[in-house]
Design a protein around this motif. Sequence first.
Motif, PDB file in Angstrom:
ATOM      1  N   VAL A 197      -1.778   0.022  -0.797  1.00 24.82           N
ATOM      2  CA  VAL A 197      -0.390   0.452  -0.610  1.00 24.82           C
ATOM      3  C   VAL A 197       0.493  -0.700  -1.088  1.00 24.82           C
ATOM      4  CG1 VAL A 197       1.385   1.158   1.025  1.00 24.82           C
ATOM      5  CG2 VAL A 197      -0.987   1.895   1.373  1.00 24.82           C
ATOM      6  N   GLU A 198       1.337  -0.419  -2.091  1.00 22.56           N
ATOM      7  CA  GLU A 198       2.162  -1.477  -2.669  1.00 22.56           C
ATOM      8  C   GLU A 198       3.646  -1.091  -2.644  1.00 22.56           C
ATOM      9  OE1 GLU A 198       0.815  -2.255  -6.611  1.00 22.56           O
ATOM     10  OE2 GLU A 198      -1.236  -2.800  -5.990  1.00 22.56           O
ATOM     11  N   ARG A 199       4.486  -2.085  -2.360  1.00 18.59           N
ATOM     12  CA  ARG A 199       5.928  -1.862  -2.435  1.00 18.59           C
ATOM     13  C   ARG A 199       6.335  -1.578  -3.882  1.00 18.59           C
ATOM     14  NH1 ARG A 199       9.206  -3.562   1.803  1.00 18.59           N
ATOM     15  NH2 ARG A 199       8.112  -4.660   3.503  1.00 18.59           N
TER      16      ARG A 199
ATOM     17  N   TYR B 179       7.036   3.218  -1.700  1.00 24.02           N
ATOM     18  CA  TYR B 179       5.702   2.606  -1.725  1.00 24.02           C
ATOM     19  C   TYR B 179       4.775   3.394  -2.650  1.00 24.02           C
ATOM     20  CZ  TYR B 179       7.093  -0.281   2.219  1.00 24.02           C
ATOM     21  OH  TYR B 179       7.736  -1.195   3.031  1.00 24.02           O
ATOM     22  N   LEU B 180       3.956   2.666  -3.381  1.00 29.48           N
ATOM     23  CA  LEU B 180       2.960   3.258  -4.261  1.00 29.48           C
ATOM     24  C   LEU B 180       1.646   3.389  -3.495  1.00 29.48           C
ATOM     25  CD1 LEU B 180       5.147   1.932  -6.133  1.00 29.48           C
ATOM     26  CD2 LEU B 180       3.336   1.671  -7.840  1.00 29.48           C
ATOM     27  N   ILE B 181       1.088   4.591  -3.523  1.00 27.64           N
ATOM     28  CA  ILE B 181      -0.155   4.871  -2.802  1.00 27.64           C
ATOM     29  C   ILE B 181      -1.308   5.001  -3.800  1.00 27.64           C
ATOM     30  CG2 ILE B 181      -1.313   6.393  -1.171  1.00 27.64           C
ATOM     31  CD1 ILE B 181       1.182   5.007  -0.043  1.00 27.64           C
TER      32      ILE B 181
ATOM     33  N   THR C 272       3.945   8.182  -5.099  1.00 31.85           N
ATOM     34  CA  THR C 272       4.907   7.265  -4.483  1.00 31.85           C
ATOM     35  C   THR C 272       5.616   7.985  -3.351  1.00 31.85           C
ATOM     36  OG1 THR C 272       5.256   6.101  -6.581  1.00 31.85           O
ATOM     37  CG2 THR C 272       6.957   5.833  -4.893  1.00 31.85           C
ATOM     38  N   VAL C 273       5.807   7.301  -2.233  1.00 33.10           N
ATOM     39  CA  VAL C 273       6.469   7.928  -1.087  1.00 33.10           C
ATOM     40  C   VAL C 273       7.530   7.005  -0.501  1.00 33.10           C
ATOM     41  CG1 VAL C 273       4.486   9.340  -0.448  1.00 33.10           C
ATOM     42  CG2 VAL C 273       4.754   7.054   0.546  1.00 33.10           C
ATOM     43  N   HIS C 274       8.445   7.625   0.222  1.00 31.63           N
ATOM     44  CA  HIS C 274       9.458   6.876   0.952  1.00 31.63           C
ATOM     45  C   HIS C 274       8.824   6.246   2.189  1.00 31.63           C
ATOM     46  CE1 HIS C 274      13.026   6.237   3.535  1.00 31.63           C
ATOM     47  NE2 HIS C 274      13.686   6.119   2.391  1.00 31.63           N
TER      48      HIS C 274
END
Length: 231
Positions: free
Chosen positions: A11-13, A21-23, A32-34
């Motif tokens: 999980v990356e900012r 965040y990138l999943i 990518t999610v909030h």
Amino acid sequence: MHESESVISAVERHSKKNGLYLIFIDGAYAFTVHEDVLIKHRLLKGERVDPDRLRAALEDEELQKAWSDALRQVGRRPRSEKEVRQYLKRRTYEPPIVDRVVTRLKEHKYLDDADFAAQWTEQRIYSQKKGRRWVKQELQQKGVAPATIQEALDQVPVDEEERLAFELGQKKWKLTSGGILDKKRKTAAFLMRRGYSSAIVSKAVRRIAELAPDERRGEDEDPDMWDWPDA
């Protein structure tokens, strides 16, 4: 691990957008999610996720995007419900998402057609000196209910609309060339185009003509010039 489950491997900012965040799943970028969606669905490194869980997360992410887009729209200026729905549709959000966002906007008082109509009417009539016929047509185009439009228009006293039409007509009169009949016709036509009723236009132009200094009098007046129907 169940065959249908996968593992969140990282999980990356987001490097450019705060709160996103990138999943990565099974070593590959997935979506990518909030941050709110991340927390709600516990999309953390090492978590096992099945298709249903991922589908729910993506649905909530779509809802979050639609909510953010809608907030930006109503933040720029007041909007009618129809305007917001049309905007979200243009953004290709599905009807169920649109319905949920509109409901939420109403619950938070960000969307209220009665308030919108009142603000729109006041701004158009007092600031732009438009007649109520003009305002009524605009609000109809924006999808506001007839009863809500009428309620907003009823807040403007007729004598105030008459005063504004008179002031606007005076300016037009002074800039208009020709004899008194020409000035009457041109000023009346101008006020009609601004959305004032024939009754208000008639009263305003007659008063302007009576107060106008050094105008040529005695010209024949067209008996039909005040018989224009209201649109």
